[in-house]
Design an enzyme around this catalytic site. Sequence first.
Site, mmCIF file in Angstrom:
data_model
loop_
_atom_site.group_PDB
_atom_site.id
_atom_site.type_symbol
_atom_site.label_atom_id
_atom_site.label_comp_id
_atom_site.label_asym_id
_atom_site.label_seq_id
_atom_site.Cartn_x
_atom_site.Cartn_y
_atom_site.Cartn_z
ATOM 1 N N LYS A 38 14.941 9.120 4.782
ATOM 2 C CA LYS A 38 15.862 8.466 3.862
ATOM 3 C C LYS A 38 15.922 7.056 3.299
ATOM 4 C CE LYS A 38 20.998 8.862 4.162
ATOM 5 N NZ LYS A 38 20.949 9.077 2.894
ATOM 6 N N GLY A 43 13.421 2.310 9.629
ATOM 7 C CA GLY A 43 11.938 2.966 9.776
ATOM 8 C C GLY A 43 11.466 3.138 8.250
ATOM 9 N N CYS A 44 12.286 3.792 7.557
ATOM 10 C CA CYS A 44 11.782 4.019 6.032
ATOM 11 C C CYS A 44 11.655 2.764 5.283
ATOM 12 C CB CYS A 44 13.031 4.818 5.353
ATOM 13 S SG CYS A 44 12.909 6.556 6.189
ATOM 14 N N THR A 45 12.495 1.922 5.570
ATOM 15 C CA THR A 45 12.303 0.487 4.732
ATOM 16 C C THR A 45 11.238 -0.331 5.243
ATOM 17 O OG1 THR A 45 14.709 0.380 4.702
ATOM 18 C CG2 THR A 45 13.536 -1.753 4.512
ATOM 19 N N ALA A 48 8.166 1.620 3.815
ATOM 20 C CA ALA A 48 8.077 1.144 2.126
ATOM 21 C C ALA A 48 7.457 -0.133 2.048
ATOM 22 C CB ALA A 48 9.346 1.607 1.725
#
Length: 155
Positions: A38, A43-45, A48
């Site tokens: 998401k 974690g995704c940030t 990325a």
Amino acid sequence: MITVGQEAPAFSLPASNGETISLDSLRGKNVVLYFYPKDMTPGCTTEACDFRDYHPEFEKLDTVVLGVSPDDLKSHDKFIAKHDLPFVLLADTEHKVAEDYGVWTLKKMYGKEYMGIERSTFLIDKEGKIAKVWPKVKVAEHVQEVLQYIKEHLG
């Protein structure tokens, strides 16, 4: 289950750059296809931003980085703008590509079960074959590991 050496499952998805990107259109380049749960989550940030920080090195190795999540293009646009991401994000809102790659799985959080993305990365070589799979990715140092693998095996 996706295995090394097999033809990468074909896909064609709406992209944050306004185009529809298909795997076929990327023949002749290495492709890092990373699936994440998401936009805007911690974690995704981190993942990325790690891909962002190492993006020039991937480009030098003739490698395209593509992030894939079930988020829509509007969400991707905000994520890209907030974190100045230099690569394209693909909107797999129906999670068909995630299913094709075997990363749409049953997850559990706080005792609840739900379907979602299992953070995974696939390295696709210039001929469209799976060169390496990183299942159940732990974010710390993952991007450096992918970059090192490309340098050693596809560079």
